[in-house]
Scaffold this active site. Structure first.
Site, PDB file in Angstrom:
ATOM      1  N   ASN A 212      36.595  41.678  50.621  1.00 20.51           N
ATOM      2  CA  ASN A 212      37.540  42.772  50.355  1.00 20.51           C
ATOM      3  C   ASN A 212      36.762  44.022  49.943  1.00 20.51           C
ATOM      4  O   ASN A 212      35.530  44.005  49.916  1.00 20.51           O
ATOM      5  CB  ASN A 212      38.540  42.346  49.281  1.00 20.51           C
ATOM      6  CG  ASN A 212      37.823  41.955  48.004  1.00 20.51           C
ATOM      7  OD1 ASN A 212      37.120  42.770  47.415  1.00 20.51           O
ATOM      8  ND2 ASN A 212      37.963  40.697  47.586  1.00 20.51           N
ATOM      9  N   ASP A 281      41.456  35.430  47.697  1.00 14.72           N
ATOM     10  CA  ASP A 281      42.469  34.412  47.405  1.00 14.72           C
ATOM     11  C   ASP A 281      42.327  33.194  48.311  1.00 14.72           C
ATOM     12  O   ASP A 281      42.723  32.098  47.948  1.00 14.72           O
ATOM     13  CB  ASP A 281      43.875  35.013  47.552  1.00 14.72           C
ATOM     14  CG  ASP A 281      44.186  35.986  46.417  1.00 14.72           C
ATOM     15  OD1 ASP A 281      43.672  35.754  45.305  1.00 14.72           O
ATOM     16  OD2 ASP A 281      44.918  36.964  46.631  1.00 14.72           O
ATOM     17  N   PHE A 326      42.734  41.981  35.361  1.00 13.64           N
ATOM     18  CA  PHE A 326      43.067  43.198  36.096  1.00 13.64           C
ATOM     19  C   PHE A 326      44.173  42.843  37.083  1.00 13.64           C
ATOM     20  O   PHE A 326      44.240  41.706  37.559  1.00 13.64           O
ATOM     21  CB  PHE A 326      41.853  43.726  36.877  1.00 13.64           C
ATOM     22  CG  PHE A 326      40.959  44.617  36.048  1.00 13.64           C
ATOM     23  CD1 PHE A 326      40.160  44.086  35.050  1.00 13.64           C
ATOM     24  CD2 PHE A 326      40.929  45.992  36.282  1.00 13.64           C
ATOM     25  CE1 PHE A 326      39.343  44.906  34.284  1.00 13.64           C
ATOM     26  CE2 PHE A 326      40.114  46.824  35.522  1.00 13.64           C
ATOM     27  CZ  PHE A 326      39.314  46.278  34.523  1.00 13.64           C
ATOM     28  N   LYS A 340      51.574  38.720  36.001  1.00  9.68           N
ATOM     29  CA  LYS A 340      50.231  38.122  35.944  1.00  9.68           C
ATOM     30  C   LYS A 340      49.811  37.886  34.483  1.00  9.68           C
ATOM     31  O   LYS A 340      49.193  36.877  34.159  1.00  9.68           O
ATOM     32  CB  LYS A 340      49.201  39.015  36.650  1.00  9.68           C
ATOM     33  CG  LYS A 340      49.336  38.953  38.168  1.00  9.68           C
ATOM     34  CD  LYS A 340      48.387  39.892  38.904  1.00  9.68           C
ATOM     35  CE  LYS A 340      48.779  39.946  40.382  1.00  9.68           C
ATOM     36  NZ  LYS A 340      48.084  40.948  41.150  1.00  9.68           N
TER      37      LYS A 340
HETATM   38  N1  CTP Z   1      41.595  36.396  39.854  1.00 11.18           N
HETATM   39  C1  CTP Z   1      40.748  35.340  39.646  1.00 11.18           C
HETATM   40  N2  CTP Z   1      40.632  34.362  40.586  1.00 11.18           N
HETATM   41  C2  CTP Z   1      41.342  34.405  41.721  1.00 11.18           C
HETATM   42  C3  CTP Z   1      42.228  35.487  41.953  1.00 11.18           C
HETATM   43  C4  CTP Z   1      42.326  36.489  40.990  1.00 11.18           C
HETATM   44  O1  CTP Z   1      40.067  35.294  38.606  1.00 11.18           O
HETATM   45  N3  CTP Z   1      41.197  33.448  42.617  1.00 11.18           N
HETATM   46  C5  CTP Z   1      41.747  37.417  38.792  1.00 11.18           C
HETATM   47  C6  CTP Z   1      41.192  38.791  39.130  1.00 11.18           C
HETATM   48  O2  CTP Z   1      39.831  38.899  38.716  1.00 11.18           O
HETATM   49  C7  CTP Z   1      42.104  39.716  38.344  1.00 11.18           C
HETATM   50  C8  CTP Z   1      43.431  38.973  38.308  1.00 11.18           C
HETATM   51  O3  CTP Z   1      43.124  37.616  38.601  1.00 11.18           O
HETATM   52  O4  CTP Z   1      41.679  39.836  36.998  1.00 11.18           O
HETATM   53  C9  CTP Z   1      44.450  39.458  39.277  1.00 11.18           C
HETATM   54  O5  CTP Z   1      43.909  39.541  40.552  1.00 11.18           O
HETATM   55  P1  CTP Z   1      44.762  40.127  41.764  1.00 11.18           P
HETATM   56  O6  CTP Z   1      43.951  40.043  43.020  1.00 11.18           O
HETATM   57  O7  CTP Z   1      45.362  41.452  41.370  1.00 11.18           O
HETATM   58  O8  CTP Z   1      45.989  39.152  41.818  1.00 11.18           O
HETATM   59  P2  CTP Z   1      46.218  37.716  42.334  1.00 11.18           P
HETATM   60  O9  CTP Z   1      46.431  36.839  41.144  1.00 11.18           O
HETATM   61  O10 CTP Z   1      45.183  37.297  43.312  1.00 11.18           O
HETATM   62  O11 CTP Z   1      47.640  37.914  43.030  1.00 11.18           O
HETATM   63  P3  CTP Z   1      48.026  38.761  44.332  1.00 11.18           P
HETATM   64  O12 CTP Z   1      46.814  38.735  45.239  1.00 11.18           O
HETATM   65  O13 CTP Z   1      49.196  38.017  44.851  1.00 11.18           O
HETATM   66  O14 CTP Z   1      48.382  40.128  43.853  1.00 11.18           O
END
Ligand code: CTP
Length: 403
Positions: A212, A281, A326, A340
């Protein structure tokens, strides 16, 4: 600025010894590590090294005489004495040690030392006979009773071509001693801050991967700021173009699973955990051992979900650990961020609208709202990621707000 979180400020005194040239290297190292260095030379030291060298290295004037007044509207020796966190005299000559022991204040450096309440650190350098001279030893004892600290000279080849005690300790040792005194007075000293940052890379085959747009800048700014505030910092970083910050334990990882392993290895000792990483993800279910070739039809890549690292920390964390996440959102910013915060058992969340100009991926600035567990919202308007790092750390740690 909050006096507790401004960069540490030291007066670097340089007195007459051939080792004076090493003070230039020390000044450069300190400046690079984020310390604000105010140089002061004695007149005799200026015969070994010039003030222009120190001004160029530190960005500050380098006064010598008590009546040099380089700071408009201020009495220089009083301003320096009151506003520094430490005075380090490197090298400290026999003559300087004697003058300090007897309370003389007849040039800029000694006048500043006499007026200060800051800690004072001396790195003596002199000929063996001068070091062993009972007058020097008595003066050192007097200064030590007054609370001065010393970085002992070592045995080695001296400028007079003799071997003996009196050689100034090496610059790395002196810098470590200075940093340690500064850390002791810093607001996050004794704390361990664990930060995840950057993207993760999920391989498809030996040449391709899913990733990403994260640059890692926010996490690096948090790591540098936490270290500057005295914390021991572990930075678990996905691939970025950024250099590892000085003084930070940086652990490079590629995939979400590697990031999780590194987090699990370091989370126990952490007092504050900040998940700034943009973790992928999903990852390809299988990694092709060979490069996938074109064969006329587009391949289908099956994906499986990566474990949520932040949610795992939220489930296993102790009550004494502060957890900050975040939320990178392109719509319904606050509602999604709150979800979250609750869902991952966080203490704080930094909600980022990644569609706003000057925010989000790869920018040097950010715009966010900091939300606490009890729902209090603090808007953080457009500011540099460094500044935002400071605001976040002050909010989530026990640093008192601006004085
Ligand atoms: N995060 C994490 N591990 C993952 C996914 C996310 O530790 N596998 C953490 C990120 O570092 C951030 C927070 O979760 O602090 C939110 O990440 P974000 O990408 O905004 O959200 P997601 O939980 O992945 O949800 P979505 O993609 O549906 O918005």
């Amino acid at each position: 600025m909050n006096d507790l979180i401004r960069p540490k400020r030291i007066v670097l005194g340089i007195t007459a010894s051939i080792a004076a040239y090493k003070a230039a290297d020390l000044a450069s190292k300190l400046v690079k590590s984020g310390v604000d260095v105010y140089p002061v030379l004695t007149a005799e030291a200026a015969r070994f090294v010039g003030p222009a060298t120190f001004t160029a290295l530190t960005g500050h004037p380098c006064p010598i005489d008590t009546f040099d007044e380089p700071f408009p509207g201020e009495i220089a020796h009083i301003w320096l004495a009151r506003n520094c966190d430490l005075i380090a005299i490197v090298p400290a000559s026999m003559n300087c040690i004697a003058r300090l022991a007897h309370g003389l204040a007849d040039d800029m450096l000694t006048a500043t030392v006499m007026a200060t309440a800051a800690p004072i650190l001396l790195a003596p350098a002199m000929n063996t006979g001068m070091w062993n001279n009972p007058a020097t030893q008595a003066n050192l004892e007097t200064l030590s009773k007054y609370g001065y600290q010393f970085i002992e000279p070592v045995t080695g080849m001296l400028a007079c071509r003799t071997e003996g005690v009196g050689k100034m300790a090496d610059v790395v040792t002196i810098e470590a001693a200075i940093q340690s005194v500064l850390r002791g007075s810093q607001p996050l000293s004794g704390k361990h801050v664990l930060i995840t940052t950057g993207p993760t890379r999920e391989p498809i085959d030996p040449v391709r991967y899913l990733t990403n747009r994260s640059s890692g800048k926010m996490g690096y700014a948090l790591a540098e700021t936490a270290r500057r505030l005295g914390a021991a910092v572990t930075l678990i970083s996905g691939p970025t173009a950024l250099p590892a910050p000085i003084g930070v334990q940086t652990i490079p990882v590629e995939t979400a699973r590697e990031m999780m392993n590194a987090v699990q290895a370091h989370v126990q000792t952490a007092n504050i955990i900040i998940a700034a990483a943009a973790v992928a993800d999903y990852r390809p279910e299988t990694i092709s051992p060979q490069k996938i070739k074109k064969n006329g039809s587009a391949p289908t890549i099956a994906l499986v979900e990566n474990e949520d690292i932040l949610a795992w920390i939220g489930k296993s964390k102790r009550p004494d650990q502060t957890l900050v996440g975040f939320a990178a959102e392109s719509e319904n910013l606050l509602a999604n961020a709150n979800k979250k915060l609750q869902g991952k058992n966080l203490d704080w969340i930094v909600a980022n609208d990644i569609t706003a100009a000057g925010a989000g991926f790869d920018a040097d600035t950010n715009i966010a709202t900091l939300i606490s567990r009890d729902g209090a919202q603090t808007p953080l308007p457009k500011m540099s990621k460094r500044e935002m790092a400071e605001r976040i750390l002050v909010a989530v740690s026990p640093i008192p707000p601006a004085l």
